[in-house]
Design an enzyme around this catalytic site. Structure first.
Site, PDB file in Angstrom:
ATOM      1  CD  GLU A 123     112.203  39.479  53.575  1.00 34.57           C
ATOM      2  OE1 GLU A 123     112.472  39.397  54.796  1.00 34.57           O
ATOM      3  OE2 GLU A 123     112.550  38.666  52.733  1.00 34.57           O
ATOM      4  CE  LYS A 125     103.739  36.878  49.139  1.00 32.52           C
ATOM      5  NZ  LYS A 125     103.606  36.460  47.755  1.00 32.52           N
ATOM      6  CG  ASP A 127     104.089  38.672  41.667  1.00 35.69           C
ATOM      7  OD1 ASP A 127     103.969  37.462  41.947  1.00 35.69           O
ATOM      8  OD2 ASP A 127     103.223  39.332  41.075  1.00 35.69           O
ATOM      9  CE1 TYR A 233     111.630  33.415  50.193  1.00 36.53           C
ATOM     10  CE2 TYR A 233     111.855  34.979  48.398  1.00 36.53           C
ATOM     11  CZ  TYR A 233     111.326  33.808  48.915  1.00 36.53           C
ATOM     12  OH  TYR A 233     110.490  33.050  48.141  1.00 36.53           O
ATOM     13  CE  LYS A 321      99.698  39.162  47.922  1.00 33.47           C
ATOM     14  NZ  LYS A 321      99.130  37.868  47.629  1.00 33.47           N
ATOM     15  CB  CYS A 426      71.303  24.360  29.692  1.00 34.13           C
ATOM     16  SG  CYS A 426      73.024  23.916  29.468  1.00 34.13           S
ATOM     17  CB  CYS A 429      72.109  20.257  27.035  1.00 38.60           C
ATOM     18  SG  CYS A 429      71.306  20.646  28.602  1.00 38.60           S
ATOM     19  CB  CYS A 444      71.994  23.024  33.052  1.00 40.56           C
ATOM     20  SG  CYS A 444      71.674  21.630  31.969  1.00 40.56           S
ATOM     21  CB  CYS A 450      73.976  19.042  30.321  1.00 37.69           C
ATOM     22  SG  CYS A 450      74.853  20.582  30.010  1.00 37.69           S
TER      23      CYS A 450
HETATM   24  S1  IVH Z   1     109.408  33.868  53.111  1.00 37.63           S
HETATM   25  C1  IVH Z   1     108.301  29.993  55.357  1.00 37.63           C
HETATM   26  N1  IVH Z   1     109.969  36.137  51.944  1.00 37.63           N
HETATM   27  O1  IVH Z   1     105.796  34.365  48.657  1.00 37.63           O
HETATM   28  C2  IVH Z   1     108.161  31.249  54.570  1.00 37.63           C
HETATM   29  N2  IVH Z   1     108.578  34.608  50.780  1.00 37.63           N
HETATM   30  O2  IVH Z   1     103.111  33.696  49.410  1.00 37.63           O
HETATM   31  C3  IVH Z   1     108.999  31.282  53.347  1.00 37.63           C
HETATM   32  N3  IVH Z   1     107.929  35.367  48.551  1.00 37.63           N
HETATM   33  O3  IVH Z   1     106.339  30.929  48.821  1.00 37.63           O
HETATM   34  C4  IVH Z   1     108.708  32.413  52.485  1.00 37.63           C
HETATM   35  N4  IVH Z   1     109.010  37.263  48.580  1.00 37.63           N
HETATM   36  O4  IVH Z   1     107.572  32.297  46.990  1.00 37.63           O
HETATM   37  C5  IVH Z   1     109.309  34.978  51.853  1.00 37.63           C
HETATM   38  N5  IVH Z   1     110.606  38.137  50.992  1.00 37.63           N
HETATM   39  C6  IVH Z   1     109.958  36.997  50.913  1.00 37.63           C
HETATM   40  C7  IVH Z   1     109.219  36.653  49.773  1.00 37.63           C
HETATM   41  C8  IVH Z   1     108.536  35.451  49.745  1.00 37.63           C
HETATM   42  C9  IVH Z   1     108.240  36.466  47.863  1.00 37.63           C
HETATM   43  C10 IVH Z   1     107.057  34.303  48.036  1.00 37.63           C
HETATM   44  C11 IVH Z   1     107.552  32.902  48.259  1.00 37.63           C
HETATM   45  C12 IVH Z   1     106.494  32.255  49.104  1.00 37.63           C
HETATM   46  C13 IVH Z   1     105.305  33.066  48.745  1.00 37.63           C
HETATM   47  C14 IVH Z   1     104.210  32.975  49.783  1.00 37.63           C
END
Ligand code: IVH
Length: 705
Positions: A123, A125, A127, A233, A321, A426, A429, A444, A450
């Site tokens: 799924e 991630k 942001d 999620y 990522k 520096c 200083c 430095c 400093c």
């Molecule tokens: S699962 C125990 N699923 O990413 C694991 N996290 O880098 C619980 N996040 O703290 C997290 N999308 O804030 C999960 N589909 C997703 C997510 C997700 C964003 C965030 C979440 C987490 C952070 C970790």
């Protein structure tokens, strides 16, 4: 960051870099979580975390007690109520390459000794920022941010204003904590920023910051006016399971009325995960909200339970990522920042450019070699191209933390561009700045004279793992440092603040901007409370180069009292018994020993330390096991075949309970856990009179039978 690969690092360099990374990551975390103002890109941040993890893997003994690998997020900001999470809110391990995904599958199989089918969910991630929603008997009773994972901020009122968050659930377990991400869509973000600009209010750097800034409002009516959304999620405490699988649980959350991400799918292999990753990546630009990767989770919840957690991340999930983002811009100038240990760090001032949605105007240039186009060993990097003011440079960003200058376009260089000359004095200083052999960094030599070093040291002194004085953070330290009436130039001055304020009839602190009678009383009380301090914290707080928390702990436990420690390091010089004793401490190397003795034997440094200690009551340190489980502090050995868990699982559980797991039986062994087929180890244990139990007895002992 040095440009050496991890396998090129010496132990001393690795240690120094772990210290530097811990600091840089902590700073970035604070900027990101507490101030809602990132100063670093996500991939630069991830790169730091990754490098930190790689160095820790190569030098396990150097892992710091404040290792960024074990930390999640940042502490609760002032002004919010605190909520202790019933179940910790964790972070996710990151994967960056396709091979990491196969590894993830492999590791799970090995850990579980599982060879059959293994399904995962994939799924996006999101942001945004995570939020935990607690429902009791179907009613939303509490909402909390992640905070440091253990304690978050109470944002219940704010959550009540978010349309995507159901206020009432029908048919839900009596206790249900739903977790997910609060985010803002691109369109809403643009409209919000336009409104803010029109009114002359501050605009946000990116949707994530806008979401965080909007949710973390002490006044919930402001949150109500902001277009926040929520994807569910995950979950925390539940009074009965939601389903047997991750996928089923997400469906259940959708049935209960939560928004769940439509791109969530079930995959039966690493190849299928990668296919979904590509599919999501291809849609990234048109989704209408920011995502920074794809999260994979083991689907079977029984397996998730067996896999469990490392210190801050689950073994059953990983975040794959997206690659870093790049942009070209011009280098307007190079500034030099001076750090706590005197390191001169060059910072690129850039013509502002948008990199992956964030406006970047500063980036790190690491050190003088990096600018010159070589690494610390003199090897050519970037094809030997140096970086000059006025150049077109490529800025690299990966998420939300410090961007870096990755490349330079020579074809666009001005013919009169001059090679950058790194300062040898520096800039703060005027003391000579020198580069010791083997050090990538020029420093430095001004020490305490400093101002930049002095103020950075004070910031370190009051930081969380040092004196941790409530109400006295980096901002206040900077203010007092430059204050004509109540100056704080060195740590000792903190402990005379109250008295100096009392003796000053005019210009009382309580009458200043940003202070009041209550906050001053609180501040002085917080300072007073820290007059009593444990030796290890004090040593760490001194900010001596090469003396991190681990080292401070080792020294404190060895010498126990301040008097014994101080006597030893005052007299320890090569060849003396005190030196031999210092060097014989397990974990103390020459670099640390030299740095600590040099600090204590330098008259100016020593005067500052003595003035400080005269204000304090330093508590001796005694060694104690970290938890109160029945196996805490015990040395355990596993042998023979374990039938209910794999060896890795057993070891991780034991360590989590505070036990030390050893590979062989010796007089130091407290307990042997022997499965069928145990051989020589069982014999050895019998000979030594070491208690031996079977797997079931072990599970009973740790309360898991
Ligand atoms: S699962 C125990 N699923 O990413 C694991 N996290 O880098 C619980 N996040 O703290 C997290 N999308 O804030 C999960 N589909 C997703 C997510 C997700 C964003 C965030 C979440 C987490 C952070 C970790």
């Amino acid at each position: 960051m040095t440009d050496k690969t991890v396998d090129q690092l010496t132990e001393a360099e690795a240690k120094a870099e772990l210290e530097r990374l811990a600091q840089a990551i902590a700073t970035a975390n604070a900027a990101y979580h507490t101030l809602d103002a990132p100063d670093l890109t996500d991939s630069a941040y991830d790169a730091m975390k990754q490098r930190n993890a790689a160095i820790e893997a190569a030098f396990p003994a150097l892992k710091r007690t404040d290792s960024p690998s074990d930390q999640i997020g940042a502490a609760v900001a002032d002004g919010f109520g605190k909520v202790a999470h019933a179940v910790r809110m964790l972070s996710l391990e990151n994967a960056f390459e396709d091979a990491d995904v196969a590894d993830f599958d492999d590791r799970i199989r090995k850990y579980l000794n599982h060879s059959g089918p293994l399904a995962f969910t994939a799924e996006p991630k999101i942001d945004g920022l995570s939020l935990s929603l607690r429902y009791e008997n179907g009613l939303l009773v509490q909402a909390a941010t992640r905070g440091d994972g253990e304690v978050g901020e109470n944002v219940t009122e704010n959550a009540h204003t978010i349309t995507d968050i159901p206020q009432k659930l029908t048919g839900a377990p009596a206790v249900l904590e739903v977790r997910g991400e609060v985010y803002m869509s691109h369109a809403d973000f643009a409209a919000l920023n336009a409104r803010q600009a029109e009114r002359g209010d501050k605009t946000f750097a990116n949707p994530r910051n806008a979401a965080a800034g909007s949710l973390r409002q002490l006044d919930a009516t402001i949150t109500a006016a902001r277009p926040l959304r929520f994807f569910a999620y995950s979950w925390g405490q539940v009074s009965e399971p939601l389903a047997a699988t991750q996928y089923g649980a997400i469906q259940r959350l959708a049935d209960l009325g939560f928004q769940t991400n439509p791109l969530t799918v079930l995959c039966d292999s690493p190849a299928a995960l990668l296919a979904q990753y590509r599919l999501i990546e291809a849609q990234r630009a048109t989704l209408g909200y920011d995502i920074d990767g794809v999260v994979y989770k083991a689907n079977d919840l029984a397996l998730q339970a067996r896999l469990g957690f490392r210190s801050s991340t689950p073994r059953w999930a990983i975040a794959h990522k997206f690659p870093a983002e790049l942009a070209w811009t011009t280098l307007l100038g190079i500034d030099i920042q001076v750090g706590r240990t005197g390191a001169l760090s060059p910072v690129a001032r850039l013509h502002p450019v948008t990199v992956g949605g964030v406006v970047v105007s500063n980036a790190t240039l690491h050190n003088e070699d990096y600018i010159a186009g070589r690494d610390a060993k003199g090897q050519v990097i970037r094809g030997g191209k140096d970086i000059r003011v006025g150049d077109w440079v490529q800025v690299y960003r990966a998420g939300d933390v410090i961007p870096k200058v990755a490349d330079v376009d020579l074809s666009r260089r001005n013919i009169d561009a001059q090679a950058y000359v790194f300062p040898d004095v520096c800039p703060e200083c005027g003391s000579p700045a020198v580069r010791e052999e083997g050090d990538a960094v020029r420093r430095c030599t001004g020490g305490l004279i400093c101002p930049a070093q002095a103020v950075e040291r004070l910031k370190h002194f009051v930081s969380r793992n040092a004196f941790d004085i409530e109400g006295l953070g980096a901002k206040q330290v900077e203010m007092f440092f430059n204050d004509a009436d109540l100056p704080v130039k060195a740590p000792a001055d903190i402990f005379t603040l109250a008295q100096r304020d009392a003796e000053n009839p005019l210009k009382k602190l309580k009458n200043r901007d940003g202070f009041g009678a209550t906050s001053v009383t609180k501040l002085f009380a917080a300072i007073e409370a820290k007059r009593t301090i444990a030796l290890d914290r004090l040593l760490f707080a001194l900010g001596i180069r090469h003396l991190g928390e681990v080292g401070a702990g080792l020294l404190a436990r060895h010498y126990s009292s301040w008097t014994a420690f101080e006597a030893a390091v005052t007299h320890a010089t090569e060849g003396t018994p005190a030196w031999t004793e210092l060097m014989a401490i397990d974990g103390v190397g020459r670099t640390m020993a030299e740095s600590v003795t040099a600090a204590f034997q330098n008259p100016a440094e020593r005067a500052a330390i003595d003035a400080l200690v005269a204000q304090l009551d330093v508590q001796p340190v005694v060694w104690r096991a970290s938890t109160d489980s029945p196996v805490a502090g015990k040395t355990v050995v596993f042998t023979g075949t374990l039938e209910k868990m794999t060896r890795a699982e057993a070891k991780a559980r034991a360590e989590a309970l505070g036990a030390k797991v050893a590979g062989s039986v010796s007089a130091k062994t407290d307990l042997l856990v022997a499965g069928p087929g145990a051989g020589s180890k069982a014999k050895e244990a019998a000979k030594l009179g070491v208690q031996t139990i079977d797997e079931d007895a072990w599970l009973a002992l740790i309360g898991e039978a």
